[in-house]
Scaffold this motif. Structure first.
Motif, PDB file in Angstrom:
ATOM      1  N   LEU A 185     -24.633  83.299  -2.906  1.00 32.57           N
ATOM      2  CA  LEU A 185     -25.709  84.166  -2.434  1.00 32.57           C
ATOM      3  C   LEU A 185     -25.388  85.644  -2.607  1.00 32.57           C
ATOM      4  O   LEU A 185     -26.151  86.505  -2.169  1.00 32.57           O
ATOM      5  N   GLY A 186     -24.243  85.941  -3.214  1.00 31.02           N
ATOM      6  CA  GLY A 186     -23.881  87.328  -3.469  1.00 31.02           C
ATOM      7  C   GLY A 186     -23.099  87.993  -2.360  1.00 31.02           C
ATOM      8  O   GLY A 186     -22.825  89.194  -2.429  1.00 31.02           O
ATOM      9  N   TYR A 187     -22.702  87.241  -1.326  1.00 33.42           N
ATOM     10  CA  TYR A 187     -21.946  87.825  -0.224  1.00 33.42           C
ATOM     11  C   TYR A 187     -20.460  87.918  -0.576  1.00 33.42           C
ATOM     12  O   TYR A 187     -19.906  87.048  -1.262  1.00 33.42           O
ATOM     13  N   ARG A 188     -19.809  88.947  -0.047  1.00 32.48           N
ATOM     14  CA  ARG A 188     -18.358  89.040  -0.117  1.00 32.48           C
ATOM     15  C   ARG A 188     -17.749  88.173   0.982  1.00 32.48           C
ATOM     16  O   ARG A 188     -18.437  87.687   1.878  1.00 32.48           O
ATOM     17  N   ALA A 189     -16.435  87.999   0.927  1.00 33.58           N
ATOM     18  CA  ALA A 189     -15.732  87.327   2.014  1.00 33.58           C
ATOM     19  C   ALA A 189     -15.929  88.124   3.307  1.00 33.58           C
ATOM     20  O   ALA A 189     -15.964  89.355   3.294  1.00 33.58           O
ATOM     21  N   LEU A 190     -16.067  87.400   4.415  1.00 32.84           N
ATOM     22  CA  LEU A 190     -16.343  88.049   5.697  1.00 32.84           C
ATOM     23  C   LEU A 190     -15.304  89.102   6.041  1.00 32.84           C
ATOM     24  O   LEU A 190     -15.641  90.180   6.551  1.00 32.84           O
ATOM     25  N   GLY A 191     -14.029  88.812   5.767  1.00 31.91           N
ATOM     26  CA  GLY A 191     -12.979  89.755   6.115  1.00 31.91           C
ATOM     27  C   GLY A 191     -13.157  91.109   5.452  1.00 31.91           C
ATOM     28  O   GLY A 191     -12.837  92.149   6.046  1.00 31.91           O
ATOM     29  N   GLU A 192     -13.652  91.121   4.220  1.00 30.25           N
ATOM     30  CA  GLU A 192     -13.865  92.394   3.515  1.00 30.25           C
ATOM     31  C   GLU A 192     -14.924  93.224   4.233  1.00 30.25           C
ATOM     32  O   GLU A 192     -14.774  94.437   4.402  1.00 30.25           O
ATOM     33  N   ASP A 193     -16.011  92.582   4.641  1.00 30.00           N
ATOM     34  CA  ASP A 193     -17.058  93.308   5.364  1.00 30.00           C
ATOM     35  C   ASP A 193     -16.543  93.835   6.701  1.00 30.00           C
ATOM     36  O   ASP A 193     -16.832  94.971   7.099  1.00 30.00           O
ATOM     37  N   LEU A 194     -15.793  92.993   7.420  1.00 30.32           N
ATOM     38  CA  LEU A 194     -15.278  93.420   8.714  1.00 30.32           C
ATOM     39  C   LEU A 194     -14.302  94.579   8.550  1.00 30.32           C
ATOM     40  O   LEU A 194     -14.286  95.507   9.376  1.00 30.32           O
ATOM     41  N   ASP A 195     -13.496  94.551   7.507  1.00 28.36           N
ATOM     42  CA  ASP A 195     -12.555  95.660   7.273  1.00 28.36           C
ATOM     43  C   ASP A 195     -13.296  96.973   7.034  1.00 28.36           C
ATOM     44  O   ASP A 195     -12.848  98.034   7.473  1.00 28.36           O
ATOM     45  N   GLU A 196     -14.418  96.894   6.339  1.00 28.75           N
ATOM     46  CA  GLU A 196     -15.168  98.105   6.004  1.00 28.75           C
ATOM     47  C   GLU A 196     -16.182  98.486   7.070  1.00 28.75           C
ATOM     48  O   GLU A 196     -16.827  99.530   6.971  1.00 28.75           O
ATOM     49  N   GLY A 197     -16.346  97.627   8.084  1.00 26.11           N
ATOM     50  CA  GLY A 197     -17.251  97.957   9.176  1.00 26.11           C
ATOM     51  C   GLY A 197     -18.716  97.842   8.835  1.00 26.11           C
ATOM     52  O   GLY A 197     -19.567  98.413   9.530  1.00 26.11           O
ATOM     53  N   GLU A 198     -19.045  97.102   7.782  1.00 27.30           N
ATOM     54  CA  GLU A 198     -20.435  96.928   7.379  1.00 27.30           C
ATOM     55  C   GLU A 198     -20.683  95.437   7.130  1.00 27.30           C
ATOM     56  O   GLU A 198     -20.248  94.891   6.121  1.00 27.30           O
ATOM     57  N   LEU A 199     -21.371  94.803   8.060  1.00 25.55           N
ATOM     58  CA  LEU A 199     -21.583  93.362   7.987  1.00 25.55           C
ATOM     59  C   LEU A 199     -22.980  93.079   7.444  1.00 25.55           C
ATOM     60  O   LEU A 199     -23.981  93.460   8.052  1.00 25.55           O
ATOM     61  N   SER A 200     -23.040  92.422   6.298  1.00 26.33           N
ATOM     62  CA  SER A 200     -24.325  92.097   5.675  1.00 26.33           C
ATOM     63  C   SER A 200     -24.907  90.843   6.318  1.00 26.33           C
ATOM     64  O   SER A 200     -24.343  89.757   6.210  1.00 26.33           O
TER      65      SER A 200
END
Length: 540
Positions: A285-300
C-alpha cells in the motif's frame, strides 16, 4: 472457526487416526480425569488509562481531525505486521496487553516473548492472555516469562492435567469435551492504551512467512485513536473473567523465581540471535515500516469512525442457559454485527474467509442480497490450499448453490501464490488464505478473527473491528483484488451444471479450465469422499 496450524499438526494425517486413538486410550489410563483448581487467586486488574504523556499516546493522536475518530494503517505483509508489534512493544512505556488464540513455541513466538520480557524490565506492565489449546509443553516457557517483575500470564479455558502433550491433555479431559472444544479465538495487541494491532494473525512462524511447509496470506491493521480504549476494555473483560487462570496455578514447574527466569533465558536463547524478516522499503500500500514513521514523528494513517466488538467469554463457557441460543441475535457479538453490515449492502459485498461454511443463515443472507441485485464476491481456500480438508467438505456442499445464485466465487491456488511475489516470497512453501474480512458498498470494512463457519458462530469467542471509511475500503478491495487476479481460481458452472475452475492464461492465450479439484491428487479426493457422509456440519 477451523483449527489453526498447531492443532492441524497435532491431528496429523488421516492415515494416523488409528494410532492417535490408541495413544489417547493409553494416555487416559495414565492420566485419568482431572478438574481445574477450585480456588485460584486472580487479582483483578484493568487498563492503565493515564498514558496520555507517553510517546505512543502523543503520536497516536497527532494529526487526528477529530477526537472521536480512529486512525488505521492496514498491514497486509507479514514482515510489516510483525515489525509493528515489535515496535509497539519496544516503545511502550506504561503497559502492553496481548490476547491470542495461539502464541506458538517457535522462533516467532519466543522472539516476541523475549521482547515482552525486555519491556517488563524497563518497567512496563505486561499482561499476556493466551488460549490454552496449543500451549502443550510450554508451561516452563510461560511460567518463566511470568516470573519476571511486571509480567502476568493467564490462560483461557485451560486443561487441568497432562499438560506436556496434547494427547494427554485431551485424555485427562475426555469427559469434559463440551468445555474444552470451546476456545478464545481473539487476536489483539495493545500498547500504552494508545496503539493496537488487530486482525487475523496469530503469533507463529507460518503467519509471518517463516515456515518451511506452508505460510498464510492474512491481514491486520494498526489502530490508534478513539477505538483503542474500547479494545482495551474488551481485553479487561476477558482478563478478569472466571474462565482464565494464572499460569502458575496450572503449571507444575518447580524452582524459585530466579531459577524460572534463568530457565526462560535458556528456552529462548535462540530467539536472541534470530531476527524476524525485515520490512522492505515500502509495502503493498506504499507505507514505510512503522518504526521509520515513529522515528520521524509523522505517522501516516487514515482517520475514520470505527466500532469494536468482542463476544462475551460466556458465549463459550457460561452456563448453557446463559449462552446465546442463536449467537447471531447477540447484539454485542461479532457475528451479529458482521451480518448486520453485510445485509445492509446496496451495491456490493466482498468477503474473504479461509474456512467457509455459510449454513442456513449465511445462505439466507446471500439469497437476500442477490435478489436485490447486490454483487456478491467470496474468496476462500481451494481444497489444495486449505489446511482443514474436513471444513472444505462442509464448504463444498454449498458451492453449487452459491454459484447458481450468481456469487463470484474464488478459491486460492497454492501454485499461483508461489509464482506471484506480490505477497512475499513463498518459495516451495504452500500459500494458504487466512484473512477474515468484508467490504460493503466500498465504504464499510470488517477486520478481525471471525471465520464464516459454525465453530466461529457457535463455539468460539471472536473479536472484530468495523471501520467506516471509503479509503480503507478501497485499500482492502485492492488487496483482495490482487488475490483474485494473481493467486486464485474463479469457480463457475459448465453448461451441464458441473463445477469447474478457471485460471487466467499467463501468456494471453485461452484460460485454463479444470474439471476436478485443482492441484490435488486422486487419493486426497477419495479420502474426502469417504468422510463426506460421516461428518456432521455442526462439528466442523
Amino acid at each position: 472457526m477451523a483449527a489453526d496450524p498447531s492443532m492441524r499438526r497435532a491431528r496429523g494425517g488421516w492415515g494416523r487416526a488409528g494410532a492417535w486413538l490408541v495413544w489417547l486410550a493409553l494416555a487416559l489410563l495414565v492420566t485419568g480425569c482431572a478438574g481445574l483448581p477450585a480456588i485460584v487467586e486472580r487479582p483483578p486488574s484493568f487498563t492503565l488509562a493515564d498514558t496520555a504523556d507517553t510517546p505512543l499516546a502523543r503520536m497516536a493522536t497527532k494529526g487526528a481531525p477529530d477526537v472521536q475518530l480512529s486512525g488505521f494503517r492496514l498491514l497486509p505483509m507479514p514482515a510489516y505486521s510483525m515489525h509493528a508489534r515489535l515496535e509497539l512493544a519496544r516503545r511502550a512505556q506504561r503497559s502492553i496487553d496481548i490476547q491470542y488464540y495461539l502464541v506458538q513455541n517457535d522462533e516467532t513466538g519466543r522472539y516476541l516473548l523475549r521482547t515482552l520480557r525486555d519491556a517488563a524490565e524497563r518497567g512496563v506492565r505486561v499482561r499476556v492472555l493466551i488460549d490454552d489449546l496449543y500451549t502443550a509443553g510450554a508451561d516452563e516457557l510461560l511460567a518463566g516469562l511470568g516470573a519476571h517483575a511486571n509480567v502476568e500470564v493467564r490462560l483461557f479455558n485451560p486443561f487441568p492435567a497432562g499438560r506436556d502433550r496434547l494427547a494427554t491433555r485431551l485424555a485427562a479431559s475426555l469427559f469434559d469435551i463440551d468445555r474444552i472444544h470451546r476456545r478464545m479465538h481473539n487476536k489483539l495487541f495493545v500498547a500504552d492504551n494508545a496503539m493496537a494491532v488487530v486482525g487475523g494473525r496469530n503469533i507463529a512462524n507460518e503467519y509471518f512467512l517463516r515456515d518451511a511447509g506452508s505460510n498464510f496470506i492474512d491481514i491486520d491493521t494498526l489502530v490508534t485513536g478513539a477505538v483503542v480504549p474500547r479494545l482495551s476494555s474488551l481485553f479487561d473483560v476477558y482478563w478478569n473473567s472466571p474462565y482464565v487462570y494464572p499460569v502458575q496455578s496450572l503449571a507444575a514447574v518447580g524452582g524459585s523465581l530466579r531459577q524460572l527466569r534463568e530457565r526462560f533465558e535458556e528456552l529462548t536463547w535462540d530467539a536472541a540471535i534470530w531476527m524476524p524478516s525485515a520490512p522492505i522499503e515500502r509495502d503493498l500500500l506504499g507505507y514505510r515500516a512503522l518504526g521509520e514513521d515513529l522515528d520521524e514523528g509523522e505517522l501516516s494513517l487514515i482517520w475514520a469512525r470505527a466500532e469494536a466488538y468482542a463476544d462475551a467469554p460466556h458465549k463459550a463457557l457460561g452456563p448453557k442457559e446463559d449462552r446465546p441460543r442463536v449467537t447471531a441475535d447477540a447484539p454485542e457479538g461479532v457475528l451479529y454485527n458482521v451480518r448486520r453490515m453485510v445485509r445492509s449492502a446496496e451495491r456490493e459485498a466482498l468477503i474473504t474467509t479461509p474456512y467457509l461454511i455459510p449454513g442456513r443463515g449465511g445462505m439466507e443472507s446471500v439469497r437476500r442480497l442477490r435478489e436485490r441485485g447486490v454483487r456478491f464476491t467470496l474468496v476462500t481456500n481451494s481444497l489444495a490450499a486449505t489446511d482443514e480438508s474436513l471444513v472444505h467438505l462442509g464448504y463444498r456442499r454449498y458451492r453449487p448453490e452459491l454459484v447458481k445464485l450468481g456469487v463470484e466465487l474464488f478459491e486460492l491456488s497454492p501454485k499461483r501464490v508461489e509464482k506471484t511475489k506480490r505477497f512475499g516470497v513463498f518459495g516451495s512453501a504452500a500459500g494458504r488464505l487466512h484473512g477474515k474480512s468484508a467490504v460493503v458498498d466500498g465504504k464499510a470494512v470488517f477486520l478481525g478473527s471471525l471465520n464464516f463457519d459454525p465453530r466461529s458462530d457457535l463455539h468460539n469467542t471472536e473479536l472484530g473491528l468495523f471501520i467506516y471509511s471509503p479509503q480503507v475500503a478501497a485499500q482492502l478491495t485492492s488487496l483482495i483484488g490482487f488475490i483474485t487476479m494473481d493467486a486464485a481460481y474463479r469457480v463457475r458452472m459448465d453448461p451441464k451444471g458441473n463445477i469447474e475452475w478457471v485460471s487466467p492464461a499467463e501468456d494471453g492465450g485461452p484460460d485454463l479450465v479444470l474439471h476436478e479439484e485443482p492441484e490435488t491428487d486422486f487419493g486426497s479426493r477419495l479420502k474426502l469422499e469417504f468422510f463426506a457422509p460421516l461428518v456432521p456440519e455442526s462439528l466442523l
